[in-house]
Motif scaffolding. Structure first.
Motif, PDB file in Angstrom:
ATOM      1  N   VAL A 110      16.274 -19.352  43.497  1.00 52.69           N
ATOM      2  CA  VAL A 110      14.906 -18.901  44.191  1.00 52.69           C
ATOM      3  C   VAL A 110      15.255 -19.048  45.662  1.00 52.69           C
ATOM      4  O   VAL A 110      15.620 -20.036  46.222  1.00 52.69           O
ATOM      5  CB  VAL A 110      13.824 -19.807  43.471  1.00 52.69           C
ATOM      6  CG1 VAL A 110      12.645 -19.277  44.449  1.00 52.69           C
ATOM      7  CG2 VAL A 110      13.582 -19.604  42.333  1.00 52.69           C
ATOM      8  N   GLY A 111      15.031 -18.054  46.249  1.00 54.40           N
ATOM      9  CA  GLY A 111      15.010 -18.001  47.963  1.00 54.40           C
ATOM     10  C   GLY A 111      16.573 -18.509  48.413  1.00 54.40           C
ATOM     11  O   GLY A 111      16.477 -19.016  49.365  1.00 54.40           O
ATOM     12  N   GLY A 112      17.643 -18.303  47.601  1.00 54.19           N
ATOM     13  CA  GLY A 112      18.792 -18.488  47.743  1.00 54.19           C
ATOM     14  C   GLY A 112      19.336 -19.885  47.536  1.00 54.19           C
ATOM     15  O   GLY A 112      20.594 -20.536  48.093  1.00 54.19           O
ATOM     16  N   VAL A 113      18.482 -20.840  46.736  1.00 52.20           N
ATOM     17  CA  VAL A 113      18.607 -22.189  46.593  1.00 52.20           C
ATOM     18  C   VAL A 113      18.538 -22.236  44.980  1.00 52.20           C
ATOM     19  O   VAL A 113      17.629 -21.707  44.316  1.00 52.20           O
ATOM     20  CB  VAL A 113      17.845 -23.043  46.913  1.00 52.20           C
ATOM     21  CG1 VAL A 113      18.065 -24.734  46.737  1.00 52.20           C
ATOM     22  CG2 VAL A 113      17.864 -22.977  48.489  1.00 52.20           C
ATOM     23  N   VAL A 114      19.566 -23.030  44.452  1.00 54.70           N
ATOM     24  CA  VAL A 114      19.980 -23.100  42.938  1.00 54.70           C
ATOM     25  C   VAL A 114      19.178 -24.190  42.427  1.00 54.70           C
ATOM     26  O   VAL A 114      19.364 -25.379  43.024  1.00 54.70           O
ATOM     27  CB  VAL A 114      21.209 -22.753  42.284  1.00 54.70           C
ATOM     28  CG1 VAL A 114      21.806 -23.239  41.065  1.00 54.70           C
ATOM     29  CG2 VAL A 114      21.758 -21.442  42.888  1.00 54.70           C
ATOM     30  N   ALA A 115      18.846 -24.181  41.135  1.00 52.27           N
ATOM     31  CA  ALA A 115      18.406 -25.530  40.297  1.00 52.27           C
ATOM     32  C   ALA A 115      19.148 -25.199  38.975  1.00 52.27           C
ATOM     33  O   ALA A 115      18.946 -24.030  38.505  1.00 52.27           O
ATOM     34  CB  ALA A 115      16.973 -25.634  40.354  1.00 52.27           C
ATOM     35  N   ASP A 116      19.608 -26.534  38.424  1.00 49.49           N
ATOM     36  CA  ASP A 116      19.875 -26.429  36.905  1.00 49.49           C
ATOM     37  C   ASP A 116      19.558 -27.602  36.151  1.00 49.49           C
ATOM     38  O   ASP A 116      19.511 -28.481  36.642  1.00 49.49           O
ATOM     39  CB  ASP A 116      21.589 -26.545  37.455  1.00 49.49           C
ATOM     40  CG  ASP A 116      22.555 -26.484  36.248  1.00 49.49           C
ATOM     41  OD1 ASP A 116      22.066 -26.162  35.138  1.00 49.49           O
ATOM     42  OD2 ASP A 116      23.800 -26.200  36.272  1.00 49.49           O
ATOM     43  N   SER A 117      19.335 -27.033  34.997  1.00 45.64           N
ATOM     44  CA  SER A 117      18.931 -28.140  34.112  1.00 45.64           C
ATOM     45  C   SER A 117      19.178 -28.000  32.546  1.00 45.64           C
ATOM     46  O   SER A 117      19.533 -26.762  32.187  1.00 45.64           O
ATOM     47  CB  SER A 117      17.275 -28.280  34.075  1.00 45.64           C
ATOM     48  OG  SER A 117      16.861 -29.584  33.505  1.00 45.64           O
ATOM     49  N   ALA A 118      19.265 -28.729  31.686  1.00 49.45           N
ATOM     50  CA  ALA A 118      19.391 -28.661  30.295  1.00 49.45           C
ATOM     51  C   ALA A 118      18.717 -29.668  29.592  1.00 49.45           C
ATOM     52  O   ALA A 118      18.464 -30.810  29.854  1.00 49.45           O
ATOM     53  CB  ALA A 118      21.015 -28.827  29.991  1.00 49.45           C
ATOM     54  N   ILE A 119      18.284 -29.100  28.368  1.00 51.53           N
ATOM     55  CA  ILE A 119      17.423 -29.957  27.462  1.00 51.53           C
ATOM     56  C   ILE A 119      18.020 -29.885  25.781  1.00 51.53           C
ATOM     57  O   ILE A 119      18.423 -28.794  25.687  1.00 51.53           O
ATOM     58  CB  ILE A 119      16.005 -29.855  27.370  1.00 51.53           C
ATOM     59  CG1 ILE A 119      15.927 -28.223  26.955  1.00 51.53           C
ATOM     60  CG2 ILE A 119      15.215 -30.066  28.653  1.00 51.53           C
ATOM     61  CD1 ILE A 119      14.355 -27.894  26.758  1.00 51.53           C
ATOM     62  N   SER A 120      17.873 -30.954  25.366  1.00 51.89           N
ATOM     63  CA  SER A 120      18.263 -30.844  23.724  1.00 51.89           C
ATOM     64  C   SER A 120      17.372 -31.451  22.949  1.00 51.89           C
ATOM     65  O   SER A 120      16.382 -32.218  23.208  1.00 51.89           O
ATOM     66  CB  SER A 120      19.588 -31.831  23.438  1.00 51.89           C
ATOM     67  OG  SER A 120      20.764 -31.256  23.942  1.00 51.89           O
ATOM     68  N   PHE A 121      16.896 -30.740  21.711  1.00 51.83           N
ATOM     69  CA  PHE A 121      15.772 -30.900  20.712  1.00 51.83           C
ATOM     70  C   PHE A 121      16.133 -30.488  19.240  1.00 51.83           C
ATOM     71  O   PHE A 121      17.031 -29.843  19.230  1.00 51.83           O
ATOM     72  CB  PHE A 121      14.406 -30.556  21.375  1.00 51.83           C
ATOM     73  CG  PHE A 121      14.628 -28.762  21.564  1.00 51.83           C
ATOM     74  CD1 PHE A 121      14.184 -28.351  20.542  1.00 51.83           C
ATOM     75  CD2 PHE A 121      14.952 -28.452  22.628  1.00 51.83           C
ATOM     76  CE1 PHE A 121      14.276 -26.683  20.896  1.00 51.83           C
ATOM     77  CE2 PHE A 121      14.892 -27.056  22.967  1.00 51.83           C
ATOM     78  CZ  PHE A 121      14.358 -26.247  21.845  1.00 51.83           C
ATOM     79  N   VAL A 122      15.547 -31.003  18.597  1.00 54.14           N
ATOM     80  CA  VAL A 122      15.614 -30.706  17.214  1.00 54.14           C
ATOM     81  C   VAL A 122      14.492 -29.766  16.750  1.00 54.14           C
ATOM     82  O   VAL A 122      13.408 -29.712  17.021  1.00 54.14           O
ATOM     83  CB  VAL A 122      15.574 -31.996  16.139  1.00 54.14           C
ATOM     84  CG1 VAL A 122      15.912 -31.523  14.759  1.00 54.14           C
ATOM     85  CG2 VAL A 122      16.631 -33.012  16.479  1.00 54.14           C
ATOM     86  N   VAL A 123      15.126 -28.845  15.989  1.00 52.53           N
ATOM     87  CA  VAL A 123      13.970 -27.484  15.505  1.00 52.53           C
ATOM     88  C   VAL A 123      13.810 -27.822  14.320  1.00 52.53           C
ATOM     89  O   VAL A 123      14.098 -28.326  13.411  1.00 52.53           O
ATOM     90  CB  VAL A 123      14.999 -26.300  15.698  1.00 52.53           C
ATOM     91  CG1 VAL A 123      14.038 -25.075  15.083  1.00 52.53           C
ATOM     92  CG2 VAL A 123      15.376 -25.948  17.036  1.00 52.53           C
TER      93      VAL A 123
END
Length: 260
Positions: A105-118
């Motif tokens: 966004v606007g040239g700056v990155v963010a990175d994230s991850a989640i794990s969950f049971v369906v």
């Protein structure tokens, strides 16, 4: 390259982090038994485009993958833990799903991850795996701050994972972010305290502990991207982007953040 953001860039980092968190929580709420991984990818694309953001994955073509990635999110199921390439697969009750998303966004990155049971089934092993990565992530964040070293974060993460009874793979780990998704410094998921790069205000780090239930060895799918446990055991992955500030640490990808 280690990139240090100036204070004027931090609001864009916050905006990127809020968007990533919002998309991941939205996708989690929509992921149920029968949901196809390709639908998740399509929903991610729509939200990224609507926000005027830029995907970090579509054109991503590193040396370890068979690029370009060509999708908007990583969808890793059960024994898949990293770089899960979305494909025609309907989720089943009890599947352990990991979603990993990075946007700019606007040239700056963010990175994230989640794990969950369906679904309604909650296999104890899956719950334990997810809990271990979440606790390791919290420990890594608590060890960060101005003046701390990368090894302090790695040690905190590794101690938590080892303490939960898991072995740790060091081929892939956390990393710097900024104007691009993957930058130095590398943040291993285990290490020695007091070693490595000294953290400075303006540094963004994506911390991402991940584990496999009974192995530290990975295998790569025929798709050239998806990384799975070598034994077929279940896996989990948790990740936040943090900013090192003058006062400590700011978590940019918390779910309660509201995207602008």
């Amino acid at each position: 390259m280690i990139e240090i953001l100036d204070p004027a860039q931090l609001p864009r980092a916050r905006e990127a982090g809020a968007l990533v968190a919002h998309i991941l929580q939205n996708l989690k709420s929509r992921s149920s038994v029968g949901t196809n991984l390709l639908d998740i990818d399509r929903w991610a694309k729509a939200m990224i485009v609507e926000a005027g953001a830029v995907s970090c994955y579509v054109d991503y073509a590193p040396s370890f993958g068979r690029g370009p990635f060509g999708h908007y999110i990583c969808t890793s199921v059960n024994d898949a833990v990293l770089h899960g390439l979305p494909h025609d697969y309907p989720l089943a009750d009890g599947d352990l799903l990991s979603l990993d998303l990075a946007v700019s966004v606007g040239g700056v990155v963010a990175d994230s991850a989640i794990s969950f049971v369906v679904g309604d089934s909650k296999p104890p092993q899956s719950v334990a795996l997810i809990s271990a990565t979440e606790r390791a992530l919290a420990a890594g964040i608590a060890a960060a701050g101005p003046g701390a070293r990368i090894g302090d974060i790695s040690h905190a993460i590794g101690s938590t994972l080892h303490g939960a009874g898991y072995s740790v793979n060091t081929e892939f780990g956390g990393h710097g972010v900024g104007s691009t998704m993957h930058q130095d410094p590398h943040v291993s998921n285990t290490g020695r305290p007091g070693r490595g790069y000294r953290l400075r205000p303006g540094l963004l780090l994506a911390l991402e502990p991940w584990v496999m239930a009974d192995t530290a060895a990975l295998v790569t799918d025929a798709d050239g991207w998806t990384l799975r446990s070598a034994t077929g055991c279940r896996t989990a992955h948790s990740e936040h982007t943090i900013a090192i500030t003058d006062d400590g640490v700011e978590i940019l990808t918390l779910p309660e953040r509201t995207p602008r």
